[in-house]
Design a protein around this motif. Structure first.
Motif, PDB file in Angstrom:
ATOM      1  N   ILE A   8     -22.237  14.618  25.135  1.00  0.00           N
ATOM      2  CA  ILE A   8     -21.150  14.371  26.081  1.00  0.00           C
ATOM      3  C   ILE A   8     -21.586  13.315  27.095  1.00  0.00           C
ATOM      4  CG2 ILE A   8     -20.126  16.669  25.860  1.00  0.00           C
ATOM      5  CD1 ILE A   8     -21.496  17.434  28.510  1.00  0.00           C
ATOM      6  N   ALA A   9     -20.623  12.545  27.558  1.00  0.00           N
ATOM      7  CA  ALA A   9     -20.833  11.629  28.676  1.00  0.00           C
ATOM      8  C   ALA A   9     -20.013  12.167  29.845  1.00  0.00           C
ATOM      9  CB  ALA A   9     -20.380  10.215  28.318  1.00  0.00           C
ATOM     10  N   ILE A  10     -20.646  12.332  30.992  1.00  0.00           N
ATOM     11  CA  ILE A  10     -19.986  12.957  32.140  1.00  0.00           C
ATOM     12  C   ILE A  10     -19.803  11.951  33.267  1.00  0.00           C
ATOM     13  CG2 ILE A  10     -19.983  14.919  33.715  1.00  0.00           C
ATOM     14  CD1 ILE A  10     -22.141  16.218  32.065  1.00  0.00           C
ATOM     15  N   GLY A  11     -18.598  11.973  33.880  1.00  0.00           N
ATOM     16  CA  GLY A  11     -18.349  11.130  35.042  1.00  0.00           C
ATOM     17  C   GLY A  11     -16.895  11.167  35.441  1.00  0.00           C
ATOM     18  N   GLY A  12     -16.560  10.410  36.466  1.00  0.00           N
ATOM     19  CA  GLY A  12     -15.171  10.318  36.894  1.00  0.00           C
ATOM     20  C   GLY A  12     -14.378   9.388  35.995  1.00  0.00           C
ATOM     21  N   PHE A  13     -14.981   8.277  35.623  1.00  0.00           N
ATOM     22  CA  PHE A  13     -14.437   7.334  34.646  1.00  0.00           C
ATOM     23  C   PHE A  13     -13.051   6.801  35.003  1.00  0.00           C
ATOM     24  CE2 PHE A  13     -17.270  10.017  31.761  1.00  0.00           C
ATOM     25  CZ  PHE A  13     -18.351   9.149  31.890  1.00  0.00           C
ATOM     26  N   ASP A  14     -12.800   6.570  36.278  1.00  0.00           N
ATOM     27  CA  ASP A  14     -11.542   5.930  36.643  1.00  0.00           C
ATOM     28  C   ASP A  14     -11.666   4.437  36.362  1.00  0.00           C
ATOM     29  OD1 ASP A  14      -8.985   5.522  37.609  1.00  0.00           O
ATOM     30  OD2 ASP A  14      -9.631   5.328  39.698  1.00  0.00           O
ATOM     31  N   GLY A  15     -10.817   3.955  35.497  1.00  0.00           N
ATOM     32  CA  GLY A  15     -10.847   2.555  35.105  1.00  0.00           C
ATOM     33  C   GLY A  15     -11.354   2.363  33.691  1.00  0.00           C
ATOM     34  N   MET A  16     -12.230   3.262  33.244  1.00  0.00           N
ATOM     35  CA  MET A  16     -12.841   3.110  31.913  1.00  0.00           C
ATOM     36  C   MET A  16     -13.423   1.701  31.780  1.00  0.00           C
ATOM     37  SD  MET A  16     -12.402   6.123  30.508  1.00  0.00           S
ATOM     38  CE  MET A  16     -12.388   6.077  28.709  1.00  0.00           C
ATOM     39  N   HIS A  17     -14.115   1.251  32.829  1.00  0.00           N
ATOM     40  CA  HIS A  17     -14.595  -0.132  32.903  1.00  0.00           C
ATOM     41  C   HIS A  17     -15.835  -0.360  32.046  1.00  0.00           C
ATOM     42  CE1 HIS A  17     -17.715   1.289  35.618  1.00  0.00           C
ATOM     43  NE2 HIS A  17     -16.845   1.678  36.534  1.00  0.00           N
ATOM     44  N   VAL A  22     -28.007   6.041  32.036  1.00  0.00           N
ATOM     45  CA  VAL A  22     -27.662   4.629  31.868  1.00  0.00           C
ATOM     46  C   VAL A  22     -27.841   3.908  33.195  1.00  0.00           C
ATOM     47  CG1 VAL A  22     -25.803   3.004  31.287  1.00  0.00           C
ATOM     48  CG2 VAL A  22     -26.069   5.141  29.990  1.00  0.00           C
ATOM     49  N   ASP A  23     -28.598   2.838  33.168  1.00  0.00           N
ATOM     50  CA  ASP A  23     -28.871   2.064  34.378  1.00  0.00           C
ATOM     51  C   ASP A  23     -27.627   1.360  34.888  1.00  0.00           C
ATOM     52  OD1 ASP A  23     -31.554   2.761  34.370  1.00  0.00           O
ATOM     53  OD2 ASP A  23     -32.138   1.032  33.148  1.00  0.00           O
ATOM     54  N   GLU A  24     -27.727   0.856  36.101  1.00  0.00           N
ATOM     55  CA  GLU A  24     -26.635   0.110  36.715  1.00  0.00           C
ATOM     56  C   GLU A  24     -26.236  -1.075  35.829  1.00  0.00           C
ATOM     57  OE1 GLU A  24     -25.922  -1.139  41.230  1.00  0.00           O
ATOM     58  OE2 GLU A  24     -27.521  -2.312  40.286  1.00  0.00           O
ATOM     59  N   VAL A  25     -24.924  -1.230  35.625  1.00  0.00           N
ATOM     60  CA  VAL A  25     -24.397  -2.336  34.829  1.00  0.00           C
ATOM     61  C   VAL A  25     -23.863  -3.395  35.778  1.00  0.00           C
ATOM     62  CG1 VAL A  25     -22.687  -3.017  33.092  1.00  0.00           C
ATOM     63  CG2 VAL A  25     -23.827  -0.792  32.921  1.00  0.00           C
ATOM     64  N   GLY A  76     -24.503 -10.704  38.190  1.00  0.00           N
ATOM     65  CA  GLY A  76     -25.309 -10.236  39.308  1.00  0.00           C
ATOM     66  C   GLY A  76     -24.634  -9.238  40.224  1.00  0.00           C
ATOM     67  N   ASP A  77     -23.401  -8.859  39.939  1.00  0.00           N
ATOM     68  CA  ASP A  77     -22.647  -7.930  40.796  1.00  0.00           C
ATOM     69  C   ASP A  77     -22.489  -6.599  40.065  1.00  0.00           C
ATOM     70  OD1 ASP A  77     -21.177  -6.835  42.814  1.00  0.00           O
ATOM     71  OD2 ASP A  77     -19.421  -8.135  42.560  1.00  0.00           O
ATOM     72  N   SER A  78     -22.889  -5.513  40.707  1.00  0.00           N
ATOM     73  CA  SER A  78     -22.794  -4.194  40.083  1.00  0.00           C
ATOM     74  C   SER A  78     -21.332  -3.783  39.920  1.00  0.00           C
ATOM     75  CB  SER A  78     -23.540  -3.159  40.915  1.00  0.00           C
ATOM     76  OG  SER A  78     -23.014  -3.091  42.225  1.00  0.00           O
ATOM     77  N   ILE A  79     -21.063  -3.096  38.832  1.00  0.00           N
ATOM     78  CA  ILE A  79     -19.690  -2.721  38.491  1.00  0.00           C
ATOM     79  C   ILE A  79     -19.423  -1.283  38.903  1.00  0.00           C
ATOM     80  CG2 ILE A  79     -18.052  -2.418  36.603  1.00  0.00           C
ATOM     81  CD1 ILE A  79     -19.612  -4.626  35.124  1.00  0.00           C
ATOM     82  N   HIS A  80     -18.425  -1.119  39.760  1.00  0.00           N
ATOM     83  CA  HIS A  80     -18.018   0.207  40.223  1.00  0.00           C
ATOM     84  C   HIS A  80     -16.499   0.243  40.345  1.00  0.00           C
ATOM     85  CE1 HIS A  80     -22.102   1.573  41.165  1.00  0.00           C
ATOM     86  NE2 HIS A  80     -22.313   0.380  41.683  1.00  0.00           N
ATOM     87  N   SER A  81     -15.937   1.431  40.202  1.00  0.00           N
ATOM     88  CA  SER A  81     -14.484   1.581  40.301  1.00  0.00           C
ATOM     89  C   SER A  81     -13.966   1.152  41.666  1.00  0.00           C
ATOM     90  CB  SER A  81     -14.078   3.033  40.010  1.00  0.00           C
ATOM     91  OG  SER A  81     -14.405   3.395  38.686  1.00  0.00           O
ATOM     92  N   GLY A 125     -13.032  -4.964  31.681  1.00  0.00           N
ATOM     93  CA  GLY A 125     -13.165  -5.238  30.255  1.00  0.00           C
ATOM     94  C   GLY A 125     -11.823  -5.201  29.553  1.00  0.00           C
ATOM     95  N   HIS A 126     -10.764  -5.056  30.308  1.00  0.00           N
ATOM     96  CA  HIS A 126      -9.394  -5.091  29.809  1.00  0.00           C
ATOM     97  C   HIS A 126      -8.483  -5.427  30.985  1.00  0.00           C
ATOM     98  CE1 HIS A 126     -10.150  -0.794  30.973  1.00  0.00           C
ATOM     99  NE2 HIS A 126      -9.011  -0.995  31.631  1.00  0.00           N
ATOM    100  N   ASN A 127      -7.242  -5.769  30.688  1.00  0.00           N
ATOM    101  CA  ASN A 127      -6.303  -6.089  31.762  1.00  0.00           C
ATOM    102  C   ASN A 127      -5.911  -4.831  32.538  1.00  0.00           C
ATOM    103  OD1 ASN A 127      -6.201  -8.811  31.037  1.00  0.00           O
ATOM    104  ND2 ASN A 127      -4.447  -8.517  29.685  1.00  0.00           N
TER     105      ASN A 127
END
Length: 273
Positions: A7-16, A116-119, A123-128, A148-150
């Motif tokens: 399982i992958a656990i998180g809030g996952f708002d955006g599915m970025h 999983v490390d910071e993506v 050079g800018d970290s990706i966060h919701s 990664g999508h519109n």
């Protein structure tokens, strides 16, 4: 989902694209576990299911926030009896007062824990929360790069002012409850009507109709034909064209709309629809 081993656990708002790195660690029997905080507005509720082929299991934060670390692991094992792998992000916290981190997870869980490390992107970290900021200021291209999508909203089609088709251009109007509304203005967009498989090139307006009655609207003009019978629509934002502006007359507004249509048509010309 009872047979899921990972399982992958998180809030996952955006599915970025940061979230997608977590999903890539799942095998074919994997499941995405969404912790619902009540604040998701990029992909609210079940919208996340449009951006992954994995099944999604939803947990309400209020149902688990009081648990100790041991109780949380027990809870997961009860839901997923065959669980032998947990995937989380580097900033994942859980349990009462969010006091436990992935280090605790590795101690408490007897299976494999993949962190999983910071993506980053350029050079800018990706966060919701950064994506929300970009959407709110009209930086749609920046938001889409992180996603990664519109960025897409959906809603039921509602009746508009009634002057569009007669004096301006025909539009569909939607109520997009639960979604973060982009900055007021005009956008090049793609619009899908009802359950059609393809998107129509479109130009969309978000904001208060300051030239007419001042009411708030989300409306889309389809560029490749007129929409007839419809119940709901999805508007996918491609780029920002201009700010919302008050015009002195409907004639001036129509001239601006025609210019918007030209800009949007040029922007969308080479997209695969």
């Amino acid at each position: 989902m009872k047979n899921s081993r990972a399982i992958a656990i998180g809030g996952f708002d955006g599915m970025h694209i940061g979230h997608q790195h977590l999903f890539a660690e799942l095998d074919k029997s994997g499941t995405i576990v969404v912790i619902e905080t009540g604040y998701a507005n990029l992909t609210p509720k079940y919208e996340r299911e449009n951006f992954s082929h994995y099944p999604i299991f939803y947990l309400k934060l209020d149902d688990i926030r009081h648990l100790s670390g041991e109780e949380f692991i027990g809870f997961l094992k009860d839901k997923f009896p065959k669980l032998d792998k947990i995937v989380v992000g580097y900033d994942f916290h859980f349990g009462k007062n969010r006091k436990y981190s992935f280090d605790d997870l590795k101690i408490l869980f007897t299976g494999d824990v993949k962190v999983v490390d910071e993506v980053t992107l350029n050079g800018d970290s990706i966060h919701s929360h950064k994506i929300r900021q970009k959407v709110s200021i009209g930086d749609i291209k920046g938001a889409n790069a992180f996603l990664g999508h519109n960025y897409t909203i959906k809603g039921k089609i509602v009746k508009g002012q009634g002057i569009g088709k007669k004096e301006l251009v025909a539009t569909i109007n939607i109520e997009a409850e639960g979604f973060l509304t982009p900055k007021e203005g005009v956008y090049a967009t793609l619009t899908r009507i009802d359950d059609e498989e393809h998107y129509h090139p479109s130009v969309s307006f978000v904001g208060h109709r300051v030239t007419t009655d001042g009411s708030f609207a989300i409306e889309s003009h389809i560029l490749d034909g007129e929409v007839t019978c419809s119940d709901k629509a999805r508007i996918s934002f491609v780029s920002f064209i201009r700010d919302n502006k008050k015009f002195e007359s409907l004639d001036e507004l129509k001239k601006a709309i025609n210019k918007d249509i030209f800009v949007a048509s040029k922007e969308l010309k080479f997209l695969q629809l």
